[in-house]
Design an enzyme around this catalytic site. Sequence first.
Site, PDB file in Angstrom:
ATOM      1  CG  ASP A 262      -2.163   0.900   0.937  1.00 17.76           C
ATOM      2  OD1 ASP A 262      -2.123   1.685  -0.033  1.00 17.76           O
ATOM      3  OD2 ASP A 262      -3.140   0.839   1.704  1.00 17.76           O
TER       4      ASP A 262
HETATM    5  C1  BGC Z   1      -4.944   3.346   0.308  1.00 15.79           C
HETATM    6  C2  BGC Z   1      -5.168   2.349  -0.797  1.00 15.79           C
HETATM    7  C3  BGC Z   1      -5.059   3.021  -2.126  1.00 15.79           C
HETATM    8  C4  BGC Z   1      -3.700   3.668  -2.226  1.00 15.79           C
HETATM    9  C5  BGC Z   1      -3.431   4.358  -3.548  1.00 15.79           C
HETATM   10  C6  BGC Z   1      -3.659   4.116   0.101  1.00 15.79           C
HETATM   11  O1  BGC Z   1      -3.501   5.153   1.012  1.00 15.79           O
HETATM   12  O2  BGC Z   1      -4.921   2.667   1.546  1.00 15.79           O
HETATM   13  O3  BGC Z   1      -6.422   1.734  -0.645  1.00 15.79           O
HETATM   14  O4  BGC Z   1      -5.271   2.098  -3.146  1.00 15.79           O
HETATM   15  O5  BGC Z   1      -3.578   4.625  -1.193  1.00 15.79           O
HETATM   16  O6  BGC Z   1      -4.167   5.493  -3.695  1.00 15.79           O
END
Ligand code: BGC
Length: 736
Positions: A262
């Site tokens: 993530d």
């Molecule tokens: C979130 C994810 C997301 C990613 C990209 C993160 O902060 O937890 O769910 O896909 O950002 O935007």
Amino acid sequence: MTEQQLRALLADMSLAEKFGELQQMPGQYYTDDCIETGINAAFDFTEEEVACIGSALNVLDPARIIEIQKQHIARHPHGIPMLFMLDIIHGYSTIYPIPLAQACSFEPDLVRALARATARESCAAGQHVTFSPMADLSRDARWGRVMEGSGEDPYLNAKMAAAAVQGYQGDDLTAEGTISACVKHFAAYGAVEGGREYGYVDMSERMLRQYYLPAYKAACDAGSGMLMTAFNAIAGVPASGSRELNAILRDEWGYEGAVISDYGSISQMYSHGVIQNPLESTKRAMDGGVDIEMCIHHYRRGLPQLLESGEITTEQLDRAVWRVLNLKNRLGLFEDPYHFASPEKAAKLQNCEDFLQLARESVPRCSVLLKNDGKLLPLSPDADETVAFIGPFLNESDLLGGWVNQKVGRITAATLQETLQARFPARDFTYTAGCALLGAEDAMMAEKKHAAFETDADRRCAMLEEAVAAAKAADKVVLFLGEHPQCGGELAARADIRLPKIQRDLFRAVAAVNDTVVTVVFDHRPVELGDIAETSKALLNVWFPGTMGAAGITDMLFGDAAPTGRTTMSFPHTVGQEPIYYNRLPTDHAPEFSPIYITGYVDCPLDPLYCFGEGLTYTDFAYGEVRLDKATLHAGETLTATVTVQNVGERDGEETVQLYIRDPFASVSQPVKELKGFKRVFIPKGENAEVTFPLTPDDLRFYNEDVDFVWEPGEIQVFIGHDSRVSQYKTFRLEE
Ligand code: BGC
């Protein structure tokens, strides 16, 4: 490319190229300037590194994507194309109801169709991977991200996650109109303590496997091209560096797709207090099976040294690179690096008639009618009565909810007032907002979410007075209330899940002068409804319904369509009940004790206000007795459970028939009820439908003390009914 050709390509790649595949670039990097110079000082990348980058996140403009790809292929030593990724959570430009609402349809076919339409728009717009579906089971409405998932049930969650993957990807990812799914957040992010964002998770392995893992697995089994790890640690071990989770994913499930961290979940290991520098984080993440690091630079700094010291092996590196190449190949990027991207086609598809129609039809299927005293809804389109439409959502142009890319997600097609006025130009309707979405009491939330709130006390008073006057003069009132559209998704955890005080004040004032109030609620989570539920005569929970929200709601209010959704998360009486879910373990004192010794609170019922599976429609159904075709079910056999459902109301309608089981005595305590089947059936007025469900011993497996997935001989209760409160059941024996 054949597998052999892909292997040959991998064998021929330099280390810089391999590292590049595992590094993702944030979209901001690709400004006009840096694509020309090749180096962006802020990011401090060398030209070689830029040339070898494997993917980018958040580049939105299709023409730009095509240009970046073109230049990239020309620059890359082997001409390997990049992957373009984006969070496309409930629609690209045409926005559909939030995922939690979609799950309330209990209709995997609908989820598949919405993902399919989303993929068509996204593919034309140049995107290759969406960071969806979120398969995190969520039992705590305080967590802001419950809106992105399917709710509290593992069985439904798994069906919906698989359906979304199938919708995005179709049967063949090289085909036009497809994008790769990326199931997230592996694992158990939905169980963060207290619903707190980026929080901590602790749970037994049995709990993890029985409730939290099935949906990720279903998405992997459905072929999800990618999987994202989670921010949270589980029992002290960061999910993005967990050898245990990696072993489940790769060794047990045989998942071959690419794994991405993530955004910052590798560096978050520093905050977890388990790493001190990029070498340690890179080692842990690589050992935990993370192939691509999303946008942050630990891999970039750690990989070369770790490879040299032998702490990361060449095989390990190659395995990670292989998975990324393999996804590119599955998408057909080596043959068509643009994967059907076309600004012209994208413009034609975005918000096209077909998708808008799909969006509109999905609203009633995802909305949950929680209360409808005296069959107040639907309202008559031509009755001689006055209706006052009141509430801050009346003229709100954003009915889309959280996780919408505001640059591409077009705002709601029309507001509620515009829609109602256009549909009923001759009716005696009055319209007034009554208040702003947020008041001064919400200042902290408003500031954190960059949302406007009412600061002028005089204006607040005047708006309220106008609403009260309109309510007094009307036969009926329809109130549009809800959470702020920005208060769902990431960074939207709430400790108080009531509607904003300014709106509760409006409700009370209106309900005091008119006793025929229909309340339509917009929310990202099951909110605490309090006296709104008690006093409204009808209560329609529409979640955040998307681009065609206003049209879909008007359809329901006036009976052109009936709401048929069922809630997939329990609505609490009070936030103090959270986490609350129907499939809890039985915990009361034994029957020889006085009945006061039961699990619960002294100041609130144990049960929720509205339970899992609950929801009304515009007709009524009566259930016959549950029938089982066998008294004993043996290994290898299938039992059929049947029920007759009759439409006893005044209109044709759709019913979601739900089957639950209970294993009352097992070696490990089992839930009071577990969903094991559901079917939506259309039943014309006055008619019956026979609804059948197959059950096999495999459906009755659970994790025993040794964490083996077994079924045990014994008695099983089968419940079939309208929702998880169903009490009628029949029993059979499960035998070897
Ligand atoms: C979130 C994810 C997301 C990613 C990209 C993160 O902060 O937890 O769910 O896909 O950002 O935007």
